[in-house]
Design an enzyme around this catalytic site. Structure first.
Site, PDB file in Angstrom:
ATOM      1  N   SER A 191      -6.293  10.029 -29.086  1.00 41.96           N
ATOM      2  CA  SER A 191      -5.925  11.378 -28.649  1.00 41.96           C
ATOM      3  C   SER A 191      -4.435  11.322 -28.255  1.00 41.96           C
ATOM      4  O   SER A 191      -3.751  12.359 -27.771  1.00 41.96           O
ATOM      5  CB  SER A 191      -6.869  11.893 -27.591  1.00 41.96           C
ATOM      6  OG  SER A 191      -6.996  11.153 -26.503  1.00 41.96           O
ATOM      7  N   HIS A 215      -7.105  12.388 -35.697  1.00 38.84           N
ATOM      8  CA  HIS A 215      -7.759  12.907 -34.638  1.00 38.84           C
ATOM      9  C   HIS A 215      -8.822  13.869 -34.731  1.00 38.84           C
ATOM     10  O   HIS A 215      -8.362  15.144 -34.695  1.00 38.84           O
ATOM     11  CB  HIS A 215      -6.665  13.316 -33.630  1.00 38.84           C
ATOM     12  CG  HIS A 215      -7.275  13.455 -32.280  1.00 38.84           C
ATOM     13  ND1 HIS A 215      -6.428  14.467 -31.296  1.00 38.84           N
ATOM     14  CD2 HIS A 215      -8.025  13.094 -31.353  1.00 38.84           C
ATOM     15  CE1 HIS A 215      -7.034  14.553 -30.333  1.00 38.84           C
ATOM     16  NE2 HIS A 215      -7.923  13.459 -30.035  1.00 38.84           N
ATOM     17  N   GLU A 265      -6.503  16.606 -36.176  1.00 36.54           N
ATOM     18  CA  GLU A 265      -4.813  16.510 -36.319  1.00 36.54           C
ATOM     19  C   GLU A 265      -4.636  15.154 -37.467  1.00 36.54           C
ATOM     20  O   GLU A 265      -5.354  14.281 -36.992  1.00 36.54           O
ATOM     21  CB  GLU A 265      -4.262  16.119 -35.072  1.00 36.54           C
ATOM     22  CG  GLU A 265      -4.404  17.419 -34.234  1.00 36.54           C
ATOM     23  CD  GLU A 265      -3.715  17.024 -32.631  1.00 36.54           C
ATOM     24  OE1 GLU A 265      -2.989  17.842 -32.117  1.00 36.54           O
ATOM     25  OE2 GLU A 265      -4.258  16.137 -32.202  1.00 36.54           O
ATOM     26  N   ASN A 311      -3.359  18.105 -27.511  1.00 35.68           N
ATOM     27  CA  ASN A 311      -3.185  17.683 -26.086  1.00 35.68           C
ATOM     28  C   ASN A 311      -1.892  17.827 -25.445  1.00 35.68           C
ATOM     29  O   ASN A 311      -1.775  17.754 -24.195  1.00 35.68           O
ATOM     30  CB  ASN A 311      -3.665  15.998 -26.184  1.00 35.68           C
ATOM     31  CG  ASN A 311      -4.958  15.765 -26.158  1.00 35.68           C
ATOM     32  OD1 ASN A 311      -5.684  16.573 -25.296  1.00 35.68           O
ATOM     33  ND2 ASN A 311      -5.601  15.071 -27.057  1.00 35.68           N
TER      34      ASN A 311
END
Length: 285
Positions: free
Chosen positions: A121, A142, A154, A192
């Site tokens: 992540s 991800h 992702e 993130n």
């Protein structure tokens, strides 16, 4: 650009995320090898997948026959030499050296054109690629927790990543009924990076005594967010969330606005990681 045909997916790491990815892959019709060195973790993974599929049967999303068909597609193993497939998805601990070591071991038992995907992540794909034999085969893939429910995936392209691999994974993610989003390797990738203020500002308000974590969650949920920041951190795992915050903060040059929160660090020091330890900001049965 040739799309790689993928039939067998190896998922390394049988924790919550690895189990979820294995379930998603098997449900989409792929043969899955679920690997973990810990037999107890493998058993828990099988039980978790069974429980999730049972709920799908109860809700009428799949039939009892489909339940068994999906489960039969997953092979659970602690033998690394059994980890052979067209695609390997790594979902182990968030430590760069551990990921590099695993990929190099997997390269020994797979073809040179096997796709190597990390579910990290926040750790740089370029940094992982620098430590493995075939950097052009490495890509970030991800998924978000819980993987069976969350639609976004992702796909992170490193400097050395073969573009054909990205195209292959776009097709794969779509076959899983997920939404692929391509991005270049950068601190925190997209989600993130954008999400840091959501957590950090909320924790700052609690730390400074301006509100309580339960109140912050209620207000943000009332504003339209599906989960408040504190409930979401408990779901993700405070240890994982804190690690992501630290990596993003350090990789961006330690800006004060992204400094990891002492509120979260104190919880971690007490062994309170959220749902998985039955206690985080909230308590769980």
């Amino acid at each position: 650009m040739e799309i790689r045909k993928i039939e067998t997916i190896v998922v390394c790491g049988a924790g919550t995320m690895g189990s979820g990815i294995a379930q998603v892959a098997a449900t989409a019709g792929y043969q899955v090898v679920q690997f973990d060195l810990n037999e107890a973790v493998l058993l828990a993974s099988r039980q978790r997948i069974q429980k999730n599929l049972e709920k799908s049967v109860e809700k009428g999303k799949i039939t009892r026959d489909q339940f068994q068909e999906i489960l039969n597609k997953v092979q659970f193993t602690s033998d690394l030499t059994s980890c052979k497939g067209e695609l390997i998805i790594e979902a182990i601990i968030e430590q760069k050296d551990a990921k590099i070591n695993l990929f190099n071991q997997l390269i020994e038992v797979n073809d040179s054109d096997t796709i190597l995907a990390s579910n990290t992540s926040s750790i740089s794909i370029n940094a992982i690629a620098a430590g493995i034999r075939y950097p052009s085969q490495l890509v970030g893939l991800h998924f978000f927790n819980p993987a069976p429910l969350m639609k976004l995936v992702e796909i992170i392209q490193g400097k050395a990543t073969n573009p054909a691999i990205v195209a292959s994974l776009v097709a794969l993610v779509q076959s899983m009924q997920k939404k692929p989003v391509i991005c270049k390797d950068s601190p925190g990738f997209i989600v993130n990076r954008v999400a840091r203020p959501y957590y950090l500002e909320a924790m700052y308000l609690v730390q400074s005594g301006q509100t309580h974590f339960e109140q912050a969650d209620k207000v943000l949920e009332a504003a339209g967010f599906k989960m408040g920041p504190f409930k979401l951190m408990d779901l993700i795992g405070l240890d994982i969330n804190y690690s992501v915050s630290t990596i993003v903060w350090e990789d961006l040059g330690k800006p004060e606005r992204l400094r990891p929160s002492v509120v979260q660090k104190n919880k971690i020091d007490q062994g309170q990681f959220g749902m998985k330890t039955k206690k985080g900001f909230y308590e769980y049965e």
